[in-house]
Every structure is written in structure tokens, then in C-alpha cells.
Write an enzyme that holds these catalytic residues in place. Structure first.
Site, PDB file in Angstrom:
ATOM      1  N   LYS A  20       0.833  -0.917  -0.096  1.00 56.54           N
ATOM      2  CA  LYS A  20       0.057   0.112   0.012  1.00 56.54           C
ATOM      3  C   LYS A  20       0.933   1.105   0.114  1.00 56.54           C
ATOM      4  O   LYS A  20       1.600   1.533   1.105  1.00 56.54           O
ATOM      5  CB  LYS A  20      -1.083   0.053   1.142  1.00 56.54           C
ATOM      6  CG  LYS A  20      -1.941   1.185   1.166  1.00 56.54           C
ATOM      7  CD  LYS A  20      -2.768   1.128   2.298  1.00 56.54           C
ATOM      8  CE  LYS A  20      -3.896   2.091   2.365  1.00 56.54           C
ATOM      9  NZ  LYS A  20      -3.459   3.514   2.270  1.00 56.54           N
ATOM     10  N   ASP A  22       1.995   5.237   0.044  1.00 54.41           N
ATOM     11  CA  ASP A  22       1.450   6.230   0.739  1.00 54.41           C
ATOM     12  C   ASP A  22       1.619   7.303  -0.034  1.00 54.41           C
ATOM     13  O   ASP A  22       2.830   8.096   0.240  1.00 54.41           O
ATOM     14  CB  ASP A  22       2.316   6.510   2.298  1.00 54.41           C
ATOM     15  CG  ASP A  22       1.268   7.445   2.956  1.00 54.41           C
ATOM     16  OD1 ASP A  22       0.309   7.586   2.626  1.00 54.41           O
ATOM     17  OD2 ASP A  22       1.920   7.661   4.060  1.00 54.41           O
ATOM     18  N   GLU A 154       3.477   1.522   5.003  1.00 60.06           N
ATOM     19  CA  GLU A 154       2.123   1.909   5.566  1.00 60.06           C
ATOM     20  C   GLU A 154       1.248   0.677   5.660  1.00 60.06           C
ATOM     21  O   GLU A 154       0.576   0.437   6.591  1.00 60.06           O
ATOM     22  CB  GLU A 154       1.546   2.816   4.633  1.00 60.06           C
ATOM     23  CG  GLU A 154       0.282   3.177   4.935  1.00 60.06           C
ATOM     24  CD  GLU A 154      -0.558   4.142   3.813  1.00 60.06           C
ATOM     25  OE1 GLU A 154      -1.453   4.791   4.330  1.00 60.06           O
ATOM     26  OE2 GLU A 154      -0.028   4.164   2.841  1.00 60.06           O
TER      27      GLU A 154
END
Length: 314
Positions: A20, A22, A154
Site C-alpha cells: 500500500k 502512501d 504503510e
């Protein structure tokens, strides 16, 4: 296509995993020989990120890709603070993870695995830095979670291998899970809510002084709110315990505590230590996306300091 938030990602051979990232979600359309780099809200990113737009000029015409614009810190980790603040020293990268149209051919109904193959072979093969493929991660979910936490990233994304691209939809075929860093911090105040408190105010010791680090309203259940509020009643203090308050401005994400905002606070003797999850420290010394985990009865407040990266976990 949007991601559905999950406390735990789906597992099994039907799913692939990615980091994921950021940053800022951005789609790129090349049509009529011109590149259009657009935000999720359809804002023009060409002028803001000219090097990325220029690097995308080599992609095939009448092609649409999806990805994330990311700024990298000194350790090569995505840093939203560096991206938001426009740090000149932070390299910018556009991580591409999907393909919706290839040379005027709509591929949104193809399975994700097919779209990724087409993306790699026909688009990314023609592109160079700062354009990169967002790689799939070849490991089991428990190992990936441990690795993401250890490296201060993240979180993770899970996608069904057979998923088609559903613009604007949050169907659950794509999922996201935040994997946060953690550290203990001292609770020094709170803001009032309708029933008990709305948010707690916390910090850490530096040179014997309690320094404000942030506030959060996340992570509480009704029961934990009631229990904490009972503890607060015996710890009321008149004076603010934080040496670095008030702050001159509220900060980019509103974590700052100005003199005006301090009027909403009620102060406590700094004797309670809580465990907190968070994404990162901002340049102005605040926690971003912080979440209360629970009390640390095993720690003394005076020993709670700001941890170096990699030391934040329990």
C-alpha cells in the site's frame, strides 16, 4: 477502482498482494499523442509533476494506466510528508499497477492477471525512471505483514487475480490494510465529547520535558472510553503539562495545538502511558494517522521517549 478497507486481508491462491503506497493516486491517459496525468478527483498533475508526465510520453497512444505518485525518503520508503511538503530532496516515483485501455482497446473486463501481463509487456517495457511497476509480493500474508511493519511501510493491498477493473467501485475485489508503526506515549490531556472525551492528547519526554506529539480520537470502544474517562477524573490538572505548547500554527494536517485550540483541552497529570499506532512522524514532530491501542501499565512516564525508526514496536 477503489479499495475496501479490511482489518485482515483475504488469503489464498486467488489473491495477489502489493504494497500500500502512501502517495497520490493518479491515472494517466495518453490520447492524440498527449499525456494527461490526472488525480483521483480529476485534477491536472502535469504541471505539478512534469518529470513524471514527460517520462510517460513513451507509452502507447490511446492508453490508460492507473498508479500512485510517491515521494521516497532517505531510506527509500514512501513518505507522504515529503510528498505533501514538496521536498526538493525527495525523489518522486510513479508506481503503475493497472491498465484500463491499451492502444484503444478496452481491457477493463480482462482478469487482473491478464491486465498486468499486458501492462508489463506493452507499456512498462517502453518506460524508464521515474516510472516503475508496483510489484506483486511473493510471500504468505503473515510474513508480508511482519516485513511491512519491520520496514516502516504503510500497509498491504490484496487483489483477486480474476478481478475486472471496476471504475469508481469499492466491490471488495481489491482490499487494503494499514500496518502501522507503534510506540508508547504519555497521555497529558483530552478534549471533551458529548458523553465523555472526544480525543486524547499525548506526547513524549525529551530532556526531562514533556513534548506534545499529537492527539487522536481513533481506537476507542465505548467501554474503553468510559474506563479511561474514570481514570481522567482523578488526574485533573490546571496547567498544561506540555513544554512545547502552544504551537504557532495548526499544521498541514491539523495536528498542531495553537493557543486557540488549547482552550478546548482539559489537562491531566502525565502519569498514564498509552500504546499508539501511527503511520509516520511529520517534519514538525507530530504523529500522522495515530490510533490508541491501550494502556501500558508496565511503563513509567519519565522513560517514554521518541523512538527511532525500527524501535517503535512493543
Amino acid at each position: 477502482m477503489l479499495l475496501q478497507r479490511a482489518e485482515k486481508l483475504s488469503e489464498g491462491p486467488s489473491w495477489i498482494y502489493e504494497l500500500k503506497l502512501d502517495g497520490f493516486r493518479a491515472q494517466t491517459v495518453k490520447t492524440g499523442g498527449r499525456v494527461h496525468l490526472r488525480s483521483r478527483n480529476d485534477k491536472d498533475f502535469n504541471a505539478k509533476y512534469p518529470a513524471i508526465a514527460q517520462a510517460l510520453a513513451a507509452m502507447p497512444d490511446e492508453t490508460v494506466v492507473d498508479g500512485e505518485i510517491v515521494a521516497l525518503d532517505e531510506s527509500g520508503r514512501p513518505s507522504f510528508s515529503a510528498l505533501q511538503n514538496g521536498s526538493a530532496s525527495a525523489p518522486l516515483v510513479y508506481y503503475v499497477f493497472d491498465l484500463m485501455m491499451l492502444a484503444a482497446r478496452d481491457v477493463t473486463n480482462e482478469p487482473l492477471t491478464v491486465r498486468r501481463e499486458l501492462l508489463t509487456e506493452h507499456v512498462l517495457a517502453k518506460l524508464d525512471e521515474p516510472i516503475r511497476e508496483s510489484p506483486t509480493l511473493d510471500a504468505g500474508l503473515p510474513d508480508l505483514v511482519r516485513s511491512v511493519k519491520a520496514h516502516g511501510l504503510e500497509g498491504l493491498v490484496a487483489k483477486r487475480r480474476d478481478s475486472r477493473y471496476e471504475p469508481g467501485q469499492r466491490s471488495g475485489a481489491w482490499q487494503k490494510m494499514r500496518v502501522n508503526r507503534e510506540q508508547p506515549l504519555v497521555i497529558g490531556g483530552y478534549t471533551m465529547g458529548a458523553r465523555n472525551f472526544d480525543a486524547i492528547v499525548f506526547g513524549y519526554y525529551d530532556g526531562g520535558k514533556l513534548m506534545y506529539a499529537g492527539r487522536t480520537r481513533s481506537g476507542f470502544t465505548p467501554a474503553s472510553r468510559d474506563q479511561l474517562f474514570k481514570r481522567f477524573q482523578t488526574l485533573a490538572a490546571v496547567e498544561c503539562p506540555f513544554a512545547n505548547l502552544p504551537e504557532p500554527r495548526g499544521g498541514r494536517w491539523g495536528e498542531g495545538l495553537t493557543a486557540e485550540k488549547m482552550k478546548e483541552c482539559r489537562w491531566l497529570k502525565p502519569v498514564l502511558v498509552g500504546q499508539f499506532e501511527f503511520v509516520e512522524w511529520t517534519p514538525d514532530g507530530h504523529l500522522r494517522h495515530s490510533r490508541y491501542v491501550g494502556l501500558r501499565e508496565d511503563l513509567k512516564p519519565a522513560g517514554v521517549v521518541r523512538k527511532r525508526h525500527g524501535d517503535e514496536e512493543r
